[in-house]
Motif scaffolding. Structure first.
Motif, mmCIF file in Angstrom:
data_model
loop_
_atom_site.group_PDB
_atom_site.id
_atom_site.type_symbol
_atom_site.label_atom_id
_atom_site.label_comp_id
_atom_site.label_asym_id
_atom_site.label_seq_id
_atom_site.Cartn_x
_atom_site.Cartn_y
_atom_site.Cartn_z
ATOM 1 N N ARG A 16 35.132 10.028 -28.844
ATOM 2 C CA ARG A 16 33.865 10.651 -28.434
ATOM 3 C C ARG A 16 32.738 9.631 -28.346
ATOM 4 N N THR A 17 32.664 8.719 -29.303
ATOM 5 C CA THR A 17 31.584 7.741 -29.273
ATOM 6 C C THR A 17 31.755 6.766 -28.111
ATOM 7 N N ARG A 18 32.994 6.450 -27.765
ATOM 8 C CA ARG A 18 33.231 5.623 -26.573
ATOM 9 C C ARG A 18 32.874 6.393 -25.317
ATOM 10 N N ARG A 19 33.274 7.654 -25.256
ATOM 11 C CA ARG A 19 32.992 8.485 -24.093
ATOM 12 C C ARG A 19 31.493 8.612 -23.870
ATOM 13 N N GLY A 60 29.245 6.485 -24.634
ATOM 14 C CA GLY A 60 28.599 5.202 -24.383
ATOM 15 C C GLY A 60 27.979 4.551 -25.597
ATOM 16 N N LEU A 61 28.410 4.961 -26.798
ATOM 17 C CA LEU A 61 27.856 4.383 -28.019
ATOM 18 C C LEU A 61 28.668 3.203 -28.534
ATOM 19 N N VAL A 62 29.960 3.216 -28.255
ATOM 20 C CA VAL A 62 30.875 2.210 -28.794
ATOM 21 C C VAL A 62 31.670 1.573 -27.665
ATOM 22 N N LEU A 63 31.864 0.271 -27.778
ATOM 23 C CA LEU A 63 32.740 -0.473 -26.862
ATOM 24 C C LEU A 63 34.057 -0.755 -27.576
ATOM 25 N N ARG A 64 35.146 -0.737 -26.834
ATOM 26 C CA ARG A 64 36.467 -1.048 -27.396
ATOM 27 C C ARG A 64 37.106 -2.114 -26.526
ATOM 28 N N LYS A 65 37.529 -3.202 -27.147
ATOM 29 C CA LYS A 65 38.202 -4.287 -26.428
ATOM 30 C C LYS A 65 39.581 -4.470 -27.028
ATOM 31 N N VAL A 66 40.606 -4.344 -26.178
ATOM 32 C CA VAL A 66 41.995 -4.509 -26.604
ATOM 33 C C VAL A 66 42.487 -5.861 -26.110
ATOM 34 N N TYR A 67 43.087 -6.622 -27.019
ATOM 35 C CA TYR A 67 43.631 -7.922 -26.677
ATOM 36 C C TYR A 67 45.147 -7.806 -26.567
ATOM 37 N N PRO A 68 45.737 -8.396 -25.523
ATOM 38 C CA PRO A 68 47.194 -8.309 -25.335
ATOM 39 C C PRO A 68 47.943 -9.304 -26.226
ATOM 40 N N THR A 69 47.921 -9.042 -27.523
ATOM 41 C CA THR A 69 48.567 -9.942 -28.476
ATOM 42 C C THR A 69 49.575 -9.158 -29.303
ATOM 43 N N VAL A 70 50.420 -9.913 -29.995
ATOM 44 C CA VAL A 70 51.359 -9.313 -30.937
ATOM 45 C C VAL A 70 51.072 -9.962 -32.282
ATOM 46 N N PRO A 71 50.694 -9.179 -33.278
ATOM 47 C CA PRO A 71 50.459 -7.743 -33.250
ATOM 48 C C PRO A 71 49.211 -7.422 -32.420
ATOM 49 N N PRO A 72 49.093 -6.173 -32.000
ATOM 50 C CA PRO A 72 47.939 -5.793 -31.185
ATOM 51 C C PRO A 72 46.628 -6.015 -31.937
ATOM 52 N N ARG A 73 45.609 -6.375 -31.192
ATOM 53 C CA ARG A 73 44.291 -6.580 -31.787
ATOM 54 C C ARG A 73 43.264 -5.788 -30.985
ATOM 55 N N VAL A 74 42.433 -5.058 -31.698
ATOM 56 C CA VAL A 74 41.392 -4.244 -31.065
ATOM 57 C C VAL A 74 40.083 -4.518 -31.777
ATOM 58 N N GLU A 75 39.038 -4.707 -31.012
ATOM 59 C CA GLU A 75 37.699 -4.887 -31.570
ATOM 60 C C GLU A 75 36.796 -3.770 -31.081
ATOM 61 N N TYR A 76 35.926 -3.318 -31.964
ATOM 62 C CA TYR A 76 34.945 -2.294 -31.621
ATOM 63 C C TYR A 76 33.553 -2.850 -31.860
ATOM 64 N N GLY A 77 32.608 -2.414 -31.068
ATOM 65 C CA GLY A 77 31.226 -2.824 -31.244
ATOM 66 C C GLY A 77 30.293 -1.773 -30.678
ATOM 67 N N LEU A 78 29.052 -1.843 -31.094
ATOM 68 C CA LEU A 78 28.061 -0.902 -30.593
ATOM 69 C C LEU A 78 27.472 -1.396 -29.278
ATOM 70 N N THR A 79 27.215 -0.458 -28.395
ATOM 71 C CA THR A 79 26.487 -0.744 -27.165
ATOM 72 C C THR A 79 24.996 -0.721 -27.493
ATOM 73 N N PRO A 80 24.136 -1.105 -26.557
ATOM 74 C CA PRO A 80 22.700 -0.957 -26.813
ATOM 75 C C PRO A 80 22.323 0.491 -27.163
ATOM 76 N N LEU A 81 22.945 1.448 -26.507
ATOM 77 C CA LEU A 81 22.695 2.854 -26.819
ATOM 78 C C LEU A 81 23.163 3.175 -28.243
ATOM 79 N N GLY A 82 24.308 2.618 -28.632
ATOM 80 C CA GLY A 82 24.817 2.810 -29.990
ATOM 81 C C GLY A 82 23.909 2.188 -31.034
ATOM 82 N N ASN A 83 23.361 1.020 -30.733
ATOM 83 C CA ASN A 83 22.414 0.384 -31.658
ATOM 84 C C ASN A 83 21.169 1.239 -31.842
#
Length: 72
Positions: A5-8, A10-33
């Motif tokens: 919901r927070t991504r939908r 526009g409050l949170v960004l999600r970045k998925v890296y194609p690594t093994v094991p999988p790595r995902v980072e989350y951060g706030l957008t300006p709206l989220g801040n």
């Protein structure tokens, strides 16, 4: 579910890296801040008024217990 919901919204960004094991980072957008600042402000207000809030709850509970209960 909250993360979706927070991504939908526009409050949170999600970045998925194609690594093994999988790595995902989350951060706030300006709206989220901006929303985070509002949440902090509301939290500070609640802390500074906690005595009044608790007194209002006690008064409400006392009044509710004094009211007659419906039959049935």
């Amino acid at each position: 579910m909250v993360a979706i919901r927070t991504r939908r919204d526009g409050l949170v960004l999600r970045k998925v890296y194609p690594t093994v094991p999988p790595r995902v980072e989350y951060g706030l957008t300006p709206l989220g801040n901006e929303a985070a600042l509002l949440a902090v402000t509301i939290g500070e207000w609640a802390l500074s008024h906690v005595g009044q809030i608790l007194a209002a709850r006690e008064a409400f509970a006392a009044a509710a217990s004094a009211e007659p209960r419906p039959l049935g």
